[in-house]
Design an enzyme around this catalytic site. Structure first.
Site, PDB file in Angstrom:
ATOM      1  NE  ARG A  97      83.213 -17.356 -49.086  1.00 30.60           N
ATOM      2  CZ  ARG A  97      83.928 -17.635 -50.233  1.00 30.60           C
ATOM      3  NH1 ARG A  97      84.970 -16.913 -50.600  1.00 30.60           N
ATOM      4  NH2 ARG A  97      83.586 -18.419 -51.033  1.00 30.60           N
ATOM      5  CB  SER A 133      82.209 -25.671 -49.665  1.00 36.23           C
ATOM      6  OG  SER A 133      83.491 -25.568 -50.459  1.00 36.23           O
ATOM      7  CD  GLN A 135      86.306 -23.695 -51.306  1.00 39.04           C
ATOM      8  OE1 GLN A 135      85.988 -23.105 -50.160  1.00 39.04           O
ATOM      9  NE2 GLN A 135      86.225 -22.775 -52.375  1.00 39.04           N
ATOM     10  CG  ASP A 275      84.393 -19.901 -59.156  1.00 33.35           C
ATOM     11  OD1 ASP A 275      85.619 -20.552 -58.918  1.00 33.35           O
ATOM     12  OD2 ASP A 275      83.312 -20.003 -58.218  1.00 33.35           O
ATOM     13  NE  ARG A 306      81.092 -14.364 -56.843  1.00 37.81           N
ATOM     14  CZ  ARG A 306      82.063 -15.090 -57.000  1.00 37.81           C
ATOM     15  NH1 ARG A 306      82.002 -16.440 -57.380  1.00 37.81           N
ATOM     16  NH2 ARG A 306      83.365 -14.683 -56.474  1.00 37.81           N
ATOM     17  NE  ARG A 347      85.557 -16.450 -59.385  1.00 37.08           N
ATOM     18  CZ  ARG A 347      86.439 -17.320 -60.282  1.00 37.08           C
ATOM     19  NH1 ARG A 347      86.443 -16.960 -61.530  1.00 37.08           N
ATOM     20  NH2 ARG A 347      87.420 -17.894 -59.636  1.00 37.08           N
TER      21      ARG A 347
END
Ligand SMILES: O=C(O)C1=C[C@@H](OP(=O)(O)O)[C@@H](O)[C@H](O)C1
Ligand SMILES: C=C(OP(=O)(O)O)C(=O)O
Length: 391
Positions: A97, A133, A135, A275, A306, A347
């Site tokens: 990542r 991000s 985060q 998400d 994803r 997920r």
């Protein structure tokens, strides 16, 4: 571990799995004040956060962060605020990542991906891009709270904004002051209070139960959620499921979902709620016509790519989809039985689980759900899912 699922009908009441995001944020509060917690998720990511924060407080200079990018990107600014030199590593999903936004942080980084060594210190103000991000920004808020005060300027476009507001709310709950005005964030933390509480349910994780009910002509009451806040966030999934034709509403922190048989194509932006993409894709699979997941390019840098893994999972169940210019388009219809190996992404396994509840299926490496919700398969079984779990 693998699970075999026969067509089922989801019906009943389930306690929402505790929030991964709030769980990690509450654990990080122990860097700032005394914390006592109930109902902490027993998930891999929260365990990683507990171990990392504990090790940092003990003065250790090597941290292992598993697959948790939230913990990784939040702890880096905290390490700088502490003026420490720490080696970081994670599992193979975390090593892939990107950490390109590190170039905005005032530190020395041996690499822009794991494994890496972080060292340096934090100035009174930090400027950082908001695209990759949220985060990092959440981590900077904690870092400046640790220092007492600081300012953050977020360079647009800003992604996952709701998580920044969530962080501000958590810091405010111990008496810190986080002011968010457009791109400017100021942090002031003096005389902080102790924190005690339990971790409420996770809307994004709960959405897999909700979608399982809609896909199987069932109904579900999901308890222990929190009152939807005013800002954008995963709780907006309640409205999205309703817009797709189901009965869906929150009353007294319980999310009530009932299939009505009505199927309405939806188009949603996931820029602030990435998400939600896997559970929404499973829902869209049974909606005739074209539904769209927009602003989805950042899905490529989650635990798996994803965009690919959502499309591959749909294809495994006979549903076609495509991707172009940030938008995933799902051509809904009637899925067929499918088999999926979890692509090291919790997920995606839960998305496959939802589809298999409708038409049957098999999910191998199914233990991957432990990253956020180890109780997923047993919860589905308790809700009427015909599931055989092979340890
Ligand atoms: O702050 C958080 O708790 C999270 C932020 C989001 O990441 P991005 O901000 O990178 O979109 C989300 O995907 C992740 O599961 C949890
Ligand atoms: C991307 C996720 O988590 P993280 O970024 O914390 O690894 C997730 O839970 O889907």
């Amino acid at each position: 571990m693998f699970v075999e699922i026969e067509p089922s009908r989801i019906k009943g009441r389930v306690k929402a799995p505790p929030s991964k995001s709030l769980g990690i944020r509450y654990v990080f509060l122990s860097l700032l004040t005394e914390v006592s917690l109930e109902n902490l998720p027993e998930s891999d990511d929260v365990r990683v956060a507990i171990n990392a924060v504990k090790s940092l407080k003990e003065g250790k200079d090597e941290l292992y962060l598993g697959g948790s990018a939230t913990t990784l990107r939040m702890i880096i600014p905290v390490i700088l605020a502490m003026g420490r030199r720490v080696k970081l590593d994670g599992d193979d999903t975390l090593r892939r990542r990107p950490l390109n936004a590190l170039r905005w942080l005032p530190g020395k980084f041996s690499s822009n991906s794991l494994p890496m060594t972080v060292e340096g210190s934090l100035g009174p103000e930090t400027q950082i891009e908001g695209w990759e991000s949220s985060q990092y920004i959440s981590g900077l808020i904690y870092a400046y709270c640790l220092r007492g005060e600081g300012r953050i300027r977020v360079i647009p476009p800003i992604s996952s904004r709701g998580y920044i507001f969530m962080t501000a709310d958590v810091i405010s709950s111990i008496g810190g002051k986080v002011t968010i005005q457009g791109e400017e964030i100021t942090v002031e933390c003096r005389n902080l209070r102790k924190f005690g509480g339990s971790v409420p349910g996770d809307y994004a994780l709960a959405s897999f139960y909700a979608v399982g009910a809609v896909l199987t002509g069932g109904e579900v009451e999901i308890t222990n959620l929190y009152a939807p806040p005013s800002y954008v966030g995963d709780h907006d999934v309640v409205r999205m499921v309703k817009e797709a034709g189901a009965e869906s509403y929150v009353s007294e922190n319980r999310w009530i979902v009932r299939d009505t048989g009505v199927r309405v194509p939806i188009s949603v932006s996931i820029n602030d709620v990435p998400d939600l993409a896997p559970s929404l894709a499973a829902l869209m699979a049974v909606i005739p016509g074209e539904s769209r997941i927009m602003d989805s390019e950042r899905l490529r840098i989650k635990e798996s790519d994803r965009i690919s893994t959502i499309l591959n999972t749909l294809a495994s169940f006979g549903i076609s989809g495509s991707y172009s210019a940030g938008t995933i388009t799902v051509k809904g219809g009637e899925p067929r039985r499918g088999e999926v190996e979890c692509p090291k992404d919790h997920r995606i396994a839960m998305m496959a689980g939802d589809l298999a509840l409708r038409v049957g299926g098999k999910i191998t490496s199914a233990e991957c759900v432990n990253k956020s919700n180890p109780g997923y398969w047993s919860d589905l079984s308790a809700l009427g899912g015909k599931i055989r779990i092979h340890e």
